[in-house]
Design a protein around this motif. Sequence first.
Motif, PDB file in Angstrom:
ATOM      1  N   TRP A  87       0.812  -1.226   0.000  1.00 49.02           N
ATOM      2  CA  TRP A  87       0.000   0.000   0.000  1.00 49.02           C
ATOM      3  C   TRP A  87       0.849   1.282   0.000  1.00 49.02           C
ATOM      4  O   TRP A  87       0.575   2.206  -0.779  1.00 49.02           O
TER       5      TRP A  87
ATOM      6  N   VAL B  48       0.580   4.508  -2.600  1.00 52.13           N
ATOM      7  CA  VAL B  48       0.313   5.894  -2.194  1.00 52.13           C
ATOM      8  C   VAL B  48       1.382   6.826  -2.745  1.00 52.13           C
ATOM      9  O   VAL B  48       1.066   7.887  -3.293  1.00 52.13           O
TER      10      VAL B  48
ATOM     11  N   ALA C  17       0.839   7.313  -6.345  1.00 47.82           N
ATOM     12  CA  ALA C  17      -0.312   8.170  -6.615  1.00 47.82           C
ATOM     13  C   ALA C  17       0.026   9.631  -6.336  1.00 47.82           C
ATOM     14  O   ALA C  17      -0.403  10.533  -7.060  1.00 47.82           O
TER      15      ALA C  17
ATOM     16  N   LEU D 195      -3.387   1.943 -11.850  1.00 54.93           N
ATOM     17  CA  LEU D 195      -3.085   2.303 -10.454  1.00 54.93           C
ATOM     18  C   LEU D 195      -4.367   2.351  -9.636  1.00 54.93           C
ATOM     19  O   LEU D 195      -4.421   1.871  -8.496  1.00 54.93           O
ATOM     20  N   LEU D 196      -5.439   2.909 -10.210  1.00 54.45           N
ATOM     21  CA  LEU D 196      -6.734   2.964  -9.508  1.00 54.45           C
ATOM     22  C   LEU D 196      -7.257   1.552  -9.249  1.00 54.45           C
ATOM     23  O   LEU D 196      -7.785   1.255  -8.172  1.00 54.45           O
ATOM     24  N   ASP D 197      -7.115   0.666 -10.256  1.00 57.37           N
ATOM     25  CA  ASP D 197      -7.538  -0.724 -10.070  1.00 57.37           C
ATOM     26  C   ASP D 197      -6.831  -1.340  -8.869  1.00 57.37           C
ATOM     27  O   ASP D 197      -7.455  -1.925  -7.977  1.00 57.37           O
TER      28      ASP D 197
ATOM     29  N   ALA E 164      -5.293   0.122  -6.469  1.00 55.31           N
ATOM     30  CA  ALA E 164      -5.622   0.792  -5.211  1.00 55.31           C
ATOM     31  C   ALA E 164      -6.979   0.327  -4.688  1.00 55.31           C
ATOM     32  O   ALA E 164      -7.181   0.215  -3.475  1.00 55.31           O
ATOM     33  N   ALA E 165      -7.924   0.068  -5.596  1.00 53.88           N
ATOM     34  CA  ALA E 165      -9.238  -0.416  -5.160  1.00 53.88           C
ATOM     35  C   ALA E 165      -9.098  -1.765  -4.484  1.00 53.88           C
ATOM     36  O   ALA E 165      -9.653  -1.994  -3.390  1.00 53.88           O
TER      37      ALA E 165
ATOM     38  N   THR F 197      -7.400  -1.185  -1.173  1.00 53.09           N
ATOM     39  CA  THR F 197      -8.276  -0.560  -0.165  1.00 53.09           C
ATOM     40  C   THR F 197      -9.175  -1.597   0.501  1.00 53.09           C
ATOM     41  O   THR F 197      -9.267  -1.664   1.734  1.00 53.09           O
TER      42      THR F 197
ATOM     43  N   ARG G  35      -9.081  -2.728   4.375  1.00 54.63           N
ATOM     44  CA  ARG G  35     -10.242  -2.524   5.251  1.00 54.63           C
ATOM     45  C   ARG G  35     -10.801  -3.839   5.776  1.00 54.63           C
ATOM     46  O   ARG G  35     -11.369  -3.878   6.866  1.00 54.63           O
TER      47      ARG G  35
ATOM     48  N   LEU H 202     -10.685  11.161 -12.690  1.00 60.88           N
ATOM     49  CA  LEU H 202      -9.852  10.431 -11.730  1.00 60.88           C
ATOM     50  C   LEU H 202      -8.539  10.003 -12.365  1.00 60.88           C
ATOM     51  O   LEU H 202      -7.477  10.071 -11.738  1.00 60.88           O
TER      52      LEU H 202
ATOM     53  N   LEU I  48      -6.460   8.390  -1.794  1.00 63.90           N
ATOM     54  CA  LEU I  48      -6.293   7.310  -2.771  1.00 63.90           C
ATOM     55  C   LEU I  48      -7.370   6.248  -2.560  1.00 63.90           C
ATOM     56  O   LEU I  48      -7.959   5.743  -3.512  1.00 63.90           O
ATOM     57  N   GLU I  49      -7.660   5.924  -1.289  1.00 68.50           N
ATOM     58  CA  GLU I  49      -8.695   4.929  -1.004  1.00 68.50           C
ATOM     59  C   GLU I  49     -10.028   5.347  -1.603  1.00 68.50           C
ATOM     60  O   GLU I  49     -10.687   4.561  -2.297  1.00 68.50           O
ATOM     61  N   GLU I  50     -10.407   6.599  -1.342  1.00 67.23           N
ATOM     62  CA  GLU I  50     -11.732   7.025  -1.798  1.00 67.23           C
ATOM     63  C   GLU I  50     -11.781   7.165  -3.319  1.00 67.23           C
ATOM     64  O   GLU I  50     -12.801   6.868  -3.949  1.00 67.23           O
ATOM     65  N   CYS I  51     -10.675   7.632  -3.934  1.00 67.01           N
ATOM     66  CA  CYS I  51     -10.640   7.702  -5.395  1.00 67.01           C
ATOM     67  C   CYS I  51     -10.774   6.304  -5.988  1.00 67.01           C
ATOM     68  O   CYS I  51     -11.487   6.089  -6.973  1.00 67.01           O
ATOM     69  N   ALA I  52     -10.079   5.359  -5.350  1.00 74.64           N
ATOM     70  CA  ALA I  52     -10.097   3.995  -5.882  1.00 74.64           C
ATOM     71  C   ALA I  52     -11.500   3.399  -5.775  1.00 74.64           C
ATOM     72  O   ALA I  52     -11.970   2.730  -6.703  1.00 74.64           O
ATOM     73  N   LEU I  53     -12.177   3.652  -4.662  1.00 69.08           N
ATOM     74  CA  LEU I  53     -13.525   3.091  -4.494  1.00 69.08           C
ATOM     75  C   LEU I  53     -14.512   3.766  -5.445  1.00 69.08           C
ATOM     76  O   LEU I  53     -15.444   3.126  -5.942  1.00 69.08           O
TER      77      LEU I  53
ATOM     78  N   HIS J 251     -13.661   4.932  -8.360  1.00 69.53           N
ATOM     79  CA  HIS J 251     -13.308   4.308  -9.628  1.00 69.53           C
ATOM     80  C   HIS J 251     -13.990   2.944  -9.752  1.00 69.53           C
ATOM     81  O   HIS J 251     -14.577   2.599 -10.783  1.00 69.53           O
ATOM     82  N   LEU J 252     -13.955   2.196  -8.647  1.00 71.66           N
ATOM     83  CA  LEU J 252     -14.587   0.877  -8.640  1.00 71.66           C
ATOM     84  C   LEU J 252     -16.087   0.992  -8.902  1.00 71.66           C
ATOM     85  O   LEU J 252     -16.674   0.184  -9.624  1.00 71.66           O
TER      86      LEU J 252
END
Lengths: 557, 492
Positions: free
Chosen positions: A24, A28, A31, A54-56, A58-59, A62, A66, B184, B254-259, B261-262
């Motif tokens: 992670w 970060v 990003a 990168l967004l993929d 990171a999702a 995340t 969590r 994004l 980054l977490e919130e952007c990624a979610l 995006h998801l």
Amino acid sequence: MPTTPTPSPTPSTAIPTAAAPGAWPDLVSAALLGAERRTPPVAVRDGQTPAAALLDAAAVGTVRRRSALRPAPAAERPAPAPADPRPPLPPAARRRLALLLADRAPGSGSRRGTDPDLTELLPQWLAAADGRGYRAPEALLPALLDAARSRTDLRPTALALAGPRGLWLARLNDDWRFALRGIGGPLSLPGADAPEAVRRLWEEGLFAERVALLTSLRRRDPRAGLALLAATWATERAEDRLMFLDSLGEALTPSDEPFLEQALSDRSRNVRTTAAELLSALPGSALAARMAERSLVCVRLARPAPGDATATEVLVVDPPGACDAGMQRDGVAPQPPSGRGERAWWLGQLVEATPLDRWPGRLGGRSPAELVALPVAGDWRTELHDAWCRAAVRQRHADWARALLGAPGNPGQAAAELAPAGSSRDLTKLLTVLPDDERAGWVSEFIAVHGLADAFRMLGVCAVPWSEPLGRAVVDALDIARDAGSYPWSFSGVMGLAERCLDPAAADRLQMLTAVTDEPEGASPGSGGYWSEAFQRLVGTLRLRAAMHAELAGEAP
Amino acid sequence: MSPHGERWTRDRVLALAPDEASRAAGGRLAAAGRWSGTGAGGGAVWGMCEGGDGTRYGTVVDLDGPAFQCSCPSRKFPCKHTLGLLLRWAGDEAGEPARPGDGPAAGGQPPPWAAGWLATRRERADRPPGGAGAGGPGADGSEADGAGAAAPSRAPADPEAARRRAARRMQRIAAGATELEQRLEDLLHSGLAAAGPAAGAASRTGADDPGGGRGSWEETAARMVDAQAPGLASRVRELAAIAASGPDWPSRLLEECALLHLLNQGFLGIDRLPPPLAATVRARVGLTTDAADVRSDPETVTIRDRWLVLAQRDGAEGPLTTRRIFLRGERTGRMALHRSFGGAHRPLEVSLPPGLLLDADLAYYPGARPLRVALGERYAPAAPGPVPTGCGIDAALAAYGHALRDDPWLDAWPVVLADVTPIPGGAGGGWQLADADGESALPLDPRCLGRPALWQLAAISGGAPVTVFGECGHRGFLPLTVWDPAPVSLSP
């Protein structure tokens, strides 16, 4: 960080697929920098930009973070609160307290209308609950402590109700430090069983803590309190000596005399004066005897001339001619305030410090009432009577207070007679010397004759709830004021007192006053409606108070 | 629904109040002499109350439900007039009115203004739940969710036109999601640093600014509103706040952007998703489902259980008041969340204080991780329930983790914690709930720091273990109710 759930370490060895995320922190920092500056540590699919990849990643990262939250290590637990064996409040009383505390915030600031003022009922509720031995509902402790924080007058009763759990809670929140200082109650002060702790607190405590300690110790054991004070007396600062000395007054005993006598030679004039004042409140003290010796010779009884049948005996005053060193040592201030003669000034101080019981013996065995009734030669009547009044207050002498107050119900005796011009006489203080019933009776007669205009402070020293005759006198006077056509807010002070102090049983009698009446001739416009509103509020408040007391007694739902 | 012939206790009335301030105001009004034309009868109570400025408000309560109506503009629900009226009427334990003579007398006939509302309401309530269509849901996601009362039937005038409208909206949302995706990607391309707290000045340079300054996020949020995707819009607005949220903001952003995006990707590929997940995505994007449709849908999972009310919490969302009621089934152990919305002229109709046990049907909204419910038939009047059983901290975190497997956008999952001890934070430190073993602890959500709720929690615990209900999520645990052993709603 111990304050957030710590994600479990991401397994760095077994990254299962090509699209798997890096660690992670790597994601970060990638990003933050942006894909245009550094190629992100992620696999990019065909037709996908590195940013989207990168967004993929990171999702996935995340959700992985969590869903793998781990508990944090527990911080140190607070010690458990001591048990409070007192019974809980009856449910209705608990609800009432919650309402009163919720309504603590200042209201809209608009005209009060007919609603009862709940803010003023909180002190009453707390006072009524005090001594019933209930413990506060735990959920209301924060609000209770907040209330006590903003209103020092609530602290003793609020902290008593809050009990050990309240103190336990106050230790955890700096906002509630006041509760630990013991100003509100003896809860946190060391007791008689811990002389060592007492001594340590006395030697190391803050000033407020030391005053509280001395006061509470004096209440339990006046000698021990005095010994504590005497031990450090020589090293205390002058203003502290004054405050400590002052706090002895609450529980003065003859055994305090040697210490006070010594304080008459103190470096500080204020300390000397206070010591003299305290000694003169001890009728058996040597100082009181010295003062009597000086003052008794100044007043004598003159027989009427034998031939004059109509003349009565008179008191003749011959004030002292000098203020010698002995007088000054006994607390007599030599310099009068401007506008007063120095001989009258000295006389006043001497008489004030003279035990009142010495006067009948000096003046032909007459009772206080007879002495007060005697004419005084020259212009000395006001001066002499004022000094007697101060002496009666200082010595808590009910017989003399009664004599000096006279009969308020006599319409012939105007208010001006009770407190003549040039007099510094304080009738309210004199009233406090009388027993509760007698005081209320006197004030009710006073109101019946003189109305409410001068009665506000007197009402303030009457026991709550007001006795039946006193309540009746106040309500009648308010009714008369309405008929006179003035606005109710001219009497808002008395109205406010009445809401707090009238016996709730008076509500039914008041109910009939809530109707809007025809305004009398020449009345202020609209006053009728405002009076009706004011009486409605009074009735509403009284009913609330009645309900409050019933609830505390466990009589209501 | 059972007839309510009996006079309520003051407790029962006060339990309806949305907050302490309302309780106090209601109590004051009840004692004041401003009432006229009060009466009660036929399961209703009514009266006129004069406001501070002389305006007269008409208040009427249907005890069946209960449901309230007041002509005042208050957004609290029930409002202080309603509470004051009910308190005047409420009896003591013997069933006698609190104030003989001037409380609303029983056996009366409602005046026309009250009778009209009562008649309309009862007519609605008499219809069986689940008629097609529902009254007036807006783009704000609200629903007209009466206590088991369906809104009047309103069949679409033209099913074909409605279908076309729905298809058009899907297209607009898809266009919005595509635009947001681009936004994004641009952000990640140029780097989050440009969106940081220091980037405020740079963001004013123009609409093509790829950075994430607050102004440009607001603009994007407005574009999402235009695209009829309120769910996306509110997520975008939250992004704007994150950059200013203190240390570690890049990670959170980054977490919130990624979610987000998801979510965009989910919506753009919604046809390929399994139906429950597709429903979750639709709801998250902002497409609402009417409670009546949920109740009538044959696919809906409807569960009858004895539901224990765990918490009722009101909040403000723009001009609306939102009320969330958490429940848990006694038999099934399932969690449920009932949401309702009220505004100036649309009062909240459901009020369920914590601790009540409700024998009722709850219809779950569709989704990969169903939680939200519509109230169905109630089989008995709500009665006081027990202290709930709960789990430990490991289990609470695991419950959130499991829920995330189904719905990755969940911020938290409701759990009852048993035997946990609140540990107050020191200077600047966070609060925790420590497990019975004393080793592990759950941090409290920093958003509730400094609130009276925490001190209430500590006061009730007194250093001893308590049962607490709240939401367990990635920010920590947000306590809502504690049992002492009566349920105490923690101040928001």
